[in-house]
Design a protein around this motif. Structure first.
Motif, PDB file in Angstrom:
ATOM      1  N   PRO A  81       0.465  -1.507   0.116  1.00  0.00           N
ATOM      2  CA  PRO A  81      -0.291  -0.065  -0.401  1.00  0.00           C
ATOM      3  C   PRO A  81       0.855   1.286  -0.276  1.00  0.00           C
ATOM      4  O   PRO A  81       1.631   1.360   0.953  1.00  0.00           O
ATOM      5  CB  PRO A  81      -0.947   0.056   1.477  1.00  0.00           C
ATOM      6  CG  PRO A  81      -0.791  -1.590   2.032  1.00  0.00           C
ATOM      7  CD  PRO A  81       0.316  -2.204   0.649  1.00  0.00           C
ATOM      8  N   VAL A  82       0.011   1.997  -0.758  1.00  0.00           N
ATOM      9  CA  VAL A  82       0.402   3.476  -0.817  1.00  0.00           C
ATOM     10  C   VAL A  82       0.241   4.415   0.008  1.00  0.00           C
ATOM     11  O   VAL A  82      -0.788   3.982   0.565  1.00  0.00           O
ATOM     12  CB  VAL A  82       0.758   4.106  -2.624  1.00  0.00           C
ATOM     13  CG1 VAL A  82       1.212   5.602  -2.148  1.00  0.00           C
ATOM     14  CG2 VAL A  82       1.114   3.514  -3.179  1.00  0.00           C
ATOM     15  N   VAL A  83       1.174   4.964   1.088  1.00  0.00           N
ATOM     16  CA  VAL A  83       0.718   5.915   2.074  1.00  0.00           C
ATOM     17  C   VAL A  83       0.829   7.140   1.037  1.00  0.00           C
ATOM     18  O   VAL A  83       1.644   8.144   1.074  1.00  0.00           O
ATOM     19  CB  VAL A  83       2.101   5.697   3.576  1.00  0.00           C
ATOM     20  CG1 VAL A  83       1.504   6.951   4.296  1.00  0.00           C
ATOM     21  CG2 VAL A  83       1.655   4.580   4.410  1.00  0.00           C
ATOM     22  N   VAL A  84      -0.826   8.205   1.376  1.00  0.00           N
ATOM     23  CA  VAL A  84      -1.279   9.401   0.728  1.00  0.00           C
ATOM     24  C   VAL A  84      -1.518  10.109   1.938  1.00  0.00           C
ATOM     25  O   VAL A  84      -1.990   9.794   2.903  1.00  0.00           O
ATOM     26  CB  VAL A  84      -2.015   9.296  -0.440  1.00  0.00           C
ATOM     27  CG1 VAL A  84      -0.800   8.078  -1.199  1.00  0.00           C
ATOM     28  CG2 VAL A  84      -3.399   8.307   0.379  1.00  0.00           C
ATOM     29  N   SER A  85      -1.890  11.524   1.734  1.00  0.00           N
ATOM     30  CA  SER A  85      -1.868  12.170   2.559  1.00  0.00           C
ATOM     31  C   SER A  85      -3.089  12.617   1.626  1.00  0.00           C
ATOM     32  O   SER A  85      -4.146  11.732   1.277  1.00  0.00           O
ATOM     33  CB  SER A  85      -1.501  13.675   2.731  1.00  0.00           C
ATOM     34  OG  SER A  85      -1.641  14.780   1.332  1.00  0.00           O
ATOM     35  N   GLU A  86      -4.362  13.446   2.796  1.00  0.00           N
ATOM     36  CA  GLU A  86      -6.139  13.709   2.538  1.00  0.00           C
ATOM     37  C   GLU A  86      -5.865  13.970   0.767  1.00  0.00           C
ATOM     38  O   GLU A  86      -7.100  13.676   0.486  1.00  0.00           O
ATOM     39  CB  GLU A  86      -6.885  14.478   3.191  1.00  0.00           C
ATOM     40  CG  GLU A  86      -5.831  16.319   3.321  1.00  0.00           C
ATOM     41  CD  GLU A  86      -6.573  16.958   4.615  1.00  0.00           C
ATOM     42  OE1 GLU A  86      -7.976  16.297   4.926  1.00  0.00           O
ATOM     43  OE2 GLU A  86      -6.529  18.185   4.030  1.00  0.00           O
ATOM     44  N   ASP A  87      -5.636  15.114   0.433  1.00  0.00           N
ATOM     45  CA  ASP A  87      -5.234  15.315  -1.187  1.00  0.00           C
ATOM     46  C   ASP A  87      -4.421  13.754  -1.993  1.00  0.00           C
ATOM     47  O   ASP A  87      -4.531  14.704  -3.343  1.00  0.00           O
ATOM     48  CB  ASP A  87      -4.390  16.807  -1.329  1.00  0.00           C
ATOM     49  CG  ASP A  87      -5.272  17.564  -0.661  1.00  0.00           C
ATOM     50  OD1 ASP A  87      -6.371  17.383  -0.736  1.00  0.00           O
ATOM     51  OD2 ASP A  87      -4.491  18.658  -0.178  1.00  0.00           O
ATOM     52  N   TYR A  88      -3.921  12.975  -1.354  1.00  0.00           N
ATOM     53  CA  TYR A  88      -3.730  11.774  -2.239  1.00  0.00           C
ATOM     54  C   TYR A  88      -2.200  12.246  -2.741  1.00  0.00           C
ATOM     55  O   TYR A  88      -1.879  11.882  -4.058  1.00  0.00           O
ATOM     56  CB  TYR A  88      -4.429  11.803  -3.935  1.00  0.00           C
ATOM     57  CG  TYR A  88      -6.151  10.690  -3.362  1.00  0.00           C
ATOM     58  CD1 TYR A  88      -5.650   9.212  -2.976  1.00  0.00           C
ATOM     59  CD2 TYR A  88      -7.119  11.257  -2.681  1.00  0.00           C
ATOM     60  CE1 TYR A  88      -7.013   9.059  -2.380  1.00  0.00           C
ATOM     61  CE2 TYR A  88      -7.954  10.465  -2.213  1.00  0.00           C
ATOM     62  CZ  TYR A  88      -8.365   9.562  -2.182  1.00  0.00           C
ATOM     63  OH  TYR A  88      -9.783   9.085  -1.948  1.00  0.00           O
ATOM     64  N   GLU A  89      -1.717  13.526  -2.345  1.00  0.00           N
ATOM     65  CA  GLU A  89       0.160  13.078  -2.431  1.00  0.00           C
ATOM     66  C   GLU A  89       0.838  12.327  -1.836  1.00  0.00           C
ATOM     67  O   GLU A  89       0.609  11.741  -0.388  1.00  0.00           O
ATOM     68  CB  GLU A  89       0.401  14.674  -1.956  1.00  0.00           C
ATOM     69  CG  GLU A  89      -0.565  15.969  -2.711  1.00  0.00           C
ATOM     70  CD  GLU A  89       0.138  17.176  -2.819  1.00  0.00           C
ATOM     71  OE1 GLU A  89       0.877  17.092  -1.414  1.00  0.00           O
ATOM     72  OE2 GLU A  89      -0.350  18.051  -3.075  1.00  0.00           O
TER      73      GLU A  89
END
Length: 161
Positions: A81-89
């Motif tokens: 899994p890729v860890v992203v922020s709320e804005d999918y960054e």
């Protein structure tokens, strides 16, 4: 773009350029979930098309690392899994995202661990969590126990053994 967004982007750029990017191994994700639960941070696990994820900095992507991840994805059939922020960054998983795009296609849905915080906050907090996890691993001490007393080997040992 709002002033808050500009500030978040600037803070993210500074954190990315400082070289302190949080990175979690696949086996650390359950510990990450526990740490986020302890801190009361909202997160979701989703599947998002790889082309919708924002890679903040592509300049230092290693082709060798991408190739290694592509080989693993082809062999195992599943991506970390890729860890992203709320804005999918993307916070952790830039190489993984590129590998997914190369192997499965850019429209393929990648597994995403989305933390519902702005990018700069998420990066700072994840850096703290990673430091905590690393300290926990360093605190583990290995102790070797040998039975009996240590004495130099001599001919009397033959009678004992």
């Amino acid at each position: 773009m709002s002033l808050e967004k500009i500030g978040d982007r600037l803070a993210t750029k500074v954190l990315m350029e400082s070289g302190e990017k949080p990175q979690f191994e696949a086996d650390q994700l359950s510990a990450l979930q526990e740490a986020l639960d302890d801190r009361g941070v909202l997160y979701t696990i989703e599947r998002v098309p790889a082309n919708e994820l924002t890679v903040v900095n592509t300049e230092d992507l290693s082709k060798d690392v991408v190739k290694e991840k592509m080989d693993r994805i082809e062999k195992e059939g599943d991506a970390k899994p890729v860890v992203v922020s709320e804005d999918y960054e993307i916070i952790d998983g830039r190489h993984e995202t590129r590998a997914i795009g190369e192997v499965e296609g850019k429209d393929h849905k990648a597994p995403v661990f989305r933390i519902h915080l702005p990018t700069s906050e998420a990066m700072g907090m994840l850096g703290d969590v990673q430091n905590q996890l690393n300290e926990d691993q360093e605190d583990m001490k290995i102790v070797a126990v040998f039975s009996g007393r240590f004495q130099p080997f001599h001919r009397g040992h033959h009678k004992v053994y």
